[in-house]
Design a protein around this motif. Structure first.
Motif, PDB file in Angstrom:
ATOM      1  N   GLU A   1       0.825  -1.207   0.000  1.00 29.31           N
ATOM      2  CA  GLU A   1       0.000   0.000   0.000  1.00 29.31           C
ATOM      3  C   GLU A   1       0.858   1.256   0.000  1.00 29.31           C
ATOM      4  OE1 GLU A   1      -2.734  -0.052   3.219  1.00 29.31           O
ATOM      5  OE2 GLU A   1      -4.103  -1.414   2.200  1.00 29.31           O
ATOM      6  N   SER A   2       1.939   1.227   0.763  1.00 28.12           N
ATOM      7  CA  SER A   2       2.845   2.364   0.810  1.00 28.12           C
ATOM      8  C   SER A   2       3.460   2.616  -0.559  1.00 28.12           C
ATOM      9  CB  SER A   2       3.942   2.116   1.841  1.00 28.12           C
ATOM     10  OG  SER A   2       4.861   3.164   1.846  1.00 28.12           O
ATOM     11  N   SER A   3       3.874   1.557  -1.210  1.00 25.51           N
ATOM     12  CA  SER A   3       4.453   1.675  -2.544  1.00 25.51           C
ATOM     13  C   SER A   3       3.429   2.206  -3.540  1.00 25.51           C
ATOM     14  CB  SER A   3       4.971   0.312  -2.995  1.00 25.51           C
ATOM     15  OG  SER A   3       5.434   0.376  -4.317  1.00 25.51           O
ATOM     16  N   ARG A   4       2.215   1.697  -3.454  1.00 21.18           N
ATOM     17  CA  ARG A   4       1.140   2.161  -4.352  1.00 21.18           C
ATOM     18  C   ARG A   4       0.837   3.632  -4.100  1.00 21.18           C
ATOM     19  NH1 ARG A   4      -2.635   1.954  -7.840  1.00 21.18           N
ATOM     20  NH2 ARG A   4      -4.869   2.051  -7.445  1.00 21.18           N
ATOM     21  N   LEU A   5       0.809   4.033  -2.846  1.00 19.07           N
ATOM     22  CA  LEU A   5       0.559   5.419  -2.503  1.00 19.07           C
ATOM     23  C   LEU A   5       1.637   6.327  -3.087  1.00 19.07           C
ATOM     24  CD1 LEU A   5      -1.035   7.596  -1.001  1.00 19.07           C
ATOM     25  CD2 LEU A   5       0.355   7.077   1.014  1.00 19.07           C
ATOM     26  N   ARG A   6       2.885   5.931  -2.936  1.00 19.95           N
ATOM     27  CA  ARG A   6       3.987   6.742  -3.481  1.00 19.95           C
ATOM     28  C   ARG A   6       3.884   6.860  -5.004  1.00 19.95           C
ATOM     29  NH1 ARG A   6       7.658   8.261   0.130  1.00 19.95           N
ATOM     30  NH2 ARG A   6       7.702   7.181   2.118  1.00 19.95           N
ATOM     31  N   THR A   7       3.477   5.798  -5.667  1.00 17.66           N
ATOM     32  CA  THR A   7       3.284   5.830  -7.117  1.00 17.66           C
ATOM     33  C   THR A   7       2.171   6.806  -7.480  1.00 17.66           C
ATOM     34  OG1 THR A   7       4.041   3.550  -7.330  1.00 17.66           O
ATOM     35  CG2 THR A   7       2.737   4.439  -9.146  1.00 17.66           C
ATOM     36  N   LEU A   8       1.071   6.753  -6.729  1.00 19.67           N
ATOM     37  CA  LEU A   8      -0.047   7.657  -6.992  1.00 19.67           C
ATOM     38  C   LEU A   8       0.330   9.116  -6.725  1.00 19.67           C
ATOM     39  CD1 LEU A   8      -3.003   5.578  -5.516  1.00 19.67           C
ATOM     40  CD2 LEU A   8      -2.498   6.001  -7.933  1.00 19.67           C
ATOM     41  N   VAL A   9       1.114   9.361  -5.690  1.00 18.96           N
ATOM     42  CA  VAL A   9       1.554  10.723  -5.382  1.00 18.96           C
ATOM     43  C   VAL A   9       2.385  11.264  -6.543  1.00 18.96           C
ATOM     44  CG1 VAL A   9       3.057  12.112  -3.884  1.00 18.96           C
ATOM     45  CG2 VAL A   9       1.414  10.527  -2.876  1.00 18.96           C
ATOM     46  N   GLN A  10       3.216  10.433  -7.126  1.00 19.22           N
ATOM     47  CA  GLN A  10       4.041  10.874  -8.256  1.00 19.22           C
ATOM     48  C   GLN A  10       3.200  11.221  -9.483  1.00 19.22           C
ATOM     49  OE1 GLN A  10       7.221  11.707  -8.011  1.00 19.22           O
ATOM     50  NE2 GLN A  10       6.947  11.140  -5.867  1.00 19.22           N
TER      51      GLN A  10
ATOM     52  N   LEU B   1       0.354  12.883  -9.321  1.00 15.43           N
ATOM     53  CA  LEU B   1      -0.346  14.150  -9.086  1.00 15.43           C
ATOM     54  C   LEU B   1       0.323  15.278  -9.872  1.00 15.43           C
ATOM     55  CD1 LEU B   1      -0.786  13.949  -5.197  1.00 15.43           C
ATOM     56  CD2 LEU B   1      -2.579  13.642  -6.916  1.00 15.43           C
ATOM     57  N   THR B   2      -0.400  16.388 -10.057  1.00 15.35           N
ATOM     58  CA  THR B   2       0.217  17.545 -10.701  1.00 15.35           C
ATOM     59  C   THR B   2       1.367  18.048  -9.837  1.00 15.35           C
ATOM     60  OG1 THR B   2      -1.199  19.164  -9.603  1.00 15.35           O
ATOM     61  CG2 THR B   2      -2.018  18.230 -11.682  1.00 15.35           C
ATOM     62  N   GLY B   3       2.221  18.842 -10.404  1.00 21.63           N
ATOM     63  CA  GLY B   3       3.404  19.325  -9.691  1.00 21.63           C
ATOM     64  C   GLY B   3       3.102  20.000  -8.371  1.00 21.63           C
ATOM     65  N   ARG B   4       2.143  20.941  -8.367  1.00 21.64           N
ATOM     66  CA  ARG B   4       1.809  21.678  -7.150  1.00 21.64           C
ATOM     67  C   ARG B   4       1.154  20.753  -6.129  1.00 21.64           C
ATOM     68  NH1 ARG B   4       1.776  27.260  -5.655  1.00 21.64           N
ATOM     69  NH2 ARG B   4       3.402  27.247  -7.192  1.00 21.64           N
ATOM     70  N   GLU B   5       0.254  19.878  -6.583  1.00 19.85           N
ATOM     71  CA  GLU B   5      -0.389  18.928  -5.662  1.00 19.85           C
ATOM     72  C   GLU B   5       0.652  18.017  -5.032  1.00 19.85           C
ATOM     73  OE1 GLU B   5      -3.221  17.002  -8.225  1.00 19.85           O
ATOM     74  OE2 GLU B   5      -4.866  18.275  -7.515  1.00 19.85           O
ATOM     75  N   ARG B   6       1.578  17.514  -5.837  1.00 13.17           N
ATOM     76  CA  ARG B   6       2.630  16.627  -5.346  1.00 13.17           C
ATOM     77  C   ARG B   6       3.470  17.342  -4.294  1.00 13.17           C
ATOM     78  NH1 ARG B   6       5.986  16.391  -9.337  1.00 13.17           N
ATOM     79  NH2 ARG B   6       4.465  15.492 -10.682  1.00 13.17           N
ATOM     80  N   GLN B   7       3.861  18.591  -4.575  1.00 15.58           N
ATOM     81  CA  GLN B   7       4.661  19.362  -3.628  1.00 15.58           C
ATOM     82  C   GLN B   7       3.943  19.490  -2.288  1.00 15.58           C
ATOM     83  OE1 GLN B   7       5.274  23.093  -5.763  1.00 15.58           O
ATOM     84  NE2 GLN B   7       7.418  22.991  -5.161  1.00 15.58           N
ATOM     85  N   VAL B   8       2.690  19.879  -2.340  1.00 11.60           N
ATOM     86  CA  VAL B   8       1.921  20.098  -1.118  1.00 11.60           C
ATOM     87  C   VAL B   8       1.793  18.802  -0.327  1.00 11.60           C
ATOM     88  CG1 VAL B   8      -0.379  20.660  -0.220  1.00 11.60           C
ATOM     89  CG2 VAL B   8       0.684  22.130  -1.944  1.00 11.60           C
TER      90      VAL B   8
END
Length: 115
Positions: free
Chosen positions: A49-58, A60-67
């Protein structure tokens, strides 16, 4: 006697309770200023789940990912409050809140089908 006892008891405060209201009518809540760590690795049920979450975060759009990375400490630093993120990115706290809410909603929507 009961009223005196109640007055001396510490107040219960909701995390959604407004603590400040801006000129445009948006509210700053307790939840907005407390670092939120519900997305940290140790809170995930498993490494998959952690790995999947990190993939999904990547994804996201640039600003969303940063936040999201800054708010939840996903890039190795401690989680920051919305105000700290706003200062770091040079944007308003309410804008950070809107970006964060949209990004978390998107992440949850992506994670839900797998559960």
């Amino acid at each position: 006697m009961h009223l005196r006892r109640e007055r001396k008891a510490p107040l219960t405060l909701s995390m959604q309770e407004p603590i400040q209201t801006s000129k445009d009518g948006s509210h700053l809540t307790v939840l907005d200023v407390v670092p939120d760590d519900f997305l940290l690795d140790e809170d995930c049920e498993c490494r998959e789940e952690s790995s999947r979450l990190r993939t999904l975060v990547q994804q996201l759009t640039g600003r969303e990912r940063q936040v999201i990375l800054l708010r939840y400490g996903l890039s190795g630093q401690p989680p920051l409050t919305q105000q700290q993120v706003a200062q770091l990115l040079g944007i308003s706290r309410s804008y950070v809140s809107r970006i964060e809410k949209a990004a978390v909603q998107e992440l949850r929507a992506q994670l839900e089908p797998t559960r």
